[in-house]
Design an enzyme around this catalytic site. Structure first.
Site, PDB file in Angstrom:
ATOM      1  N   ASP A  78     -21.042 -23.456 -33.701  1.00 61.57           N
ATOM      2  CA  ASP A  78     -21.111 -22.314 -34.625  1.00 61.57           C
ATOM      3  C   ASP A  78     -20.084 -22.518 -35.738  1.00 61.57           C
ATOM      4  OD1 ASP A  78     -21.177 -19.904 -35.948  1.00 61.57           O
ATOM      5  OD2 ASP A  78     -20.718 -18.669 -34.187  1.00 61.57           O
ATOM      6  N   HIS A 103     -21.534 -45.039 -29.946  1.00 63.17           N
ATOM      7  CA  HIS A 103     -21.541 -44.435 -28.614  1.00 63.17           C
ATOM      8  C   HIS A 103     -20.264 -44.734 -27.827  1.00 63.17           C
ATOM      9  CE1 HIS A 103     -23.163 -42.578 -25.120  1.00 63.17           C
ATOM     10  NE2 HIS A 103     -24.432 -42.805 -25.369  1.00 63.17           N
TER      11      HIS A 103
END
Length: 438
Positions: free
Chosen positions: A380, A163
């Site tokens: 995508d 993180h």
């Protein structure tokens, strides 16, 4: 649902496709990048996300591997490693972008079943690469990727990251860049920024809240996959709009958070009396308020000082009233960056007083975060955006009972929530409270 066999190829190390130091796309290359006050508390904290694509593309693993290699040029810090740095008398943690072994471990895998026949929730631990339970964060990669191709041609990309290198919004930005480059774009649509000296320091109230959360005693919590119906959320949003004399409806997240807060409080009321505190902490993206530059992908999402009320008021209150509490807390975010230190930390001191009195813990706190606006649902790789985005939460010990609201599924009729917020003995009551509102 089908039993699925997942076969993994040996991990390979993906490096930037060209030297970032000499790339025309890099104007501020640094070999050592210091962590910000937002990054430091997240060192060694793993996060895993899954993006599920049900439309085939040509050779998904190789397409994504190539896109990853290209993206690691402008996003070169992600291929680095954490290191200890010294500044005057201070010992700091930094990202070393030139060390040996730098790169992103990448695993190509295959599954012998179609996506539609598999309950992915039972196979998440096979769909990603995870960090060992113990180990020095300075010795491990900042990101690991696995692409699993199913027999139908659909595929799942599992990403695990430390993180400290990026928050959820930053990782969403990076994954979109991989997709853009994999589709043939010459450069990412967003110019990335990781080194930002103009970033305002973390407000002291945030520091105290997150320190107290990390000091909570762990509880044995049960993993639940919840569905909050669209119809319920729509009804609550309309009720909220009517309550403000035809004003704008609340957000879907505010409605879902209020529902979860009330239902969980009712379920665990046996753990506390009605006058005990019931606190709701939510994660907010503070990039705008901290003055982050466009394209910044480091950490800026943090738990806000929690919304406070008594257990009785939350359990017996109207959901619209709870939304007002959440809304007012959100509206105060700029104040933490504009007020004096003493005023800024008033909420932190109040929380410290509750902790000192033994009033923080399982029965009193709930954390809620939302992945619906992180941009992961916009990734995508050539066949369209994901049909589903999933997070990983391991059943067992947890310090802060929490719920994660996930992006909507295509064709679904509910908001998906992954929950690690109740003990097993309260799970039934929690689910019944949710069902009673539907």
């Amino acid at each position: 649902m089908a039993v699925v066999l997942i076969s993994k190829s040996p991990s390979v190390l993906v490096k930037p496709s060209s030297d970032p130091a000499t790339s025309a796309a890099i104007t501020d290359y640094l070999s050592l990048i210091g962590l910000t006050s937002y990054d430091e508390p997240n060192v060694g904290r793993p996060v895993t996300a899954f993006l599920v694509f049900d439309r085939p593309i040509d050779d998904p693993a190789e397409t994504i591997r190539q896109g990853l290699s290209l993206a690691l040029v402008p996003y070169y810090p992600i291929s680095g490693r954490l290191a200890t740095a010294f500044l005057a008398c201070d010992v700091l943690t930094a990202i070393d972008c030139t060390g040996d072994g730098a790169g992103v471990p990448f695993v190509a895998a295959s599954a012998d079943a179609a996506l539609r026949d598999v309950d992915l929730r039972g196979h998440l631990e096979e769909l990603a690469v995870f960090y060992p339970a113990a180990g020095d964060p300075l010795l491990r990669p900042l990101l690991m990727v696995q692409v699993t191709v199913f027999s139908c041609g659909g595929f799942v990309i599992g990403v695990t990251w430390d993180h400290s290198i990026a928050d959820g919004a930053g990782m969403g930005q990076f994954l979109r860049a991989i997709g853009e480059l994999a589709r043939g774009m010459p450069s990412p649509a967003v110019v990335p920024c990781r080194h930002d000296l103009s970033l305002a320091g973390m407000p002291s109230a945030f520091v105290r809240v997150n320190r107290l959360v990390n000091s909570l005693q762990p509880s044995l919590l049960t993993l639940l996959h919840l569905a909050v119906p669209y119809s319920l959320v729509s009804r609550i949003r309309q009720q909220f709009a009517a309550a403000v004399n035809g004003g704008h409806p609340c957000t879907a997240f505010e409605a879902v958070a209020a529902v979860l807060w009330r239902c969980r409080t009712r379920a665990v009321m046996s753990e506390s009396d009605p006058s005990a505190p019931a606190l709701l902490g939510f994660v907010a993206d503070t990039r705008t308020h901290a003055g982050a530059r466009d394209g910044y992908y480091g950490n800026c999402c943090y738990i806000m000082p929690p919304v406070g009320a008594t257990s009785g008021a939350v359990a017996g209150g109207d959901v619209v009233d709870l939304i007002w509490m959440i809304r007012r807390a959100k509206e105060r975010i700029p104040d933490y960056y504009n007020s004096s230190m003493d005023e800024e930390d008033e909420d932190g001191r109040r929380l410290q007083e509750l902790a000192d009195a033994g009033l923080l813990g399982y029965g009193n706190m709930l954390g809620v975060s939302c992945w619906r606006n992180l941009g992961m649902d916009k990734v995508d790789f050539g066949g369209g955006t994901p049909a589903r985005v999933m997070g990983y939460m391991k059943e067992g010990m947890g310090r802060l009972p929490c719920c994660v609201c996930l992006p909507c599924e295509d064709g679904g009729d509910s908001f998906s929530v992954t929950s690690l917020c109740v003990k097993e003995e309260h799970a039934g009551a929690f689910l019944r409270e949710l069902a009673s509102l539907a």
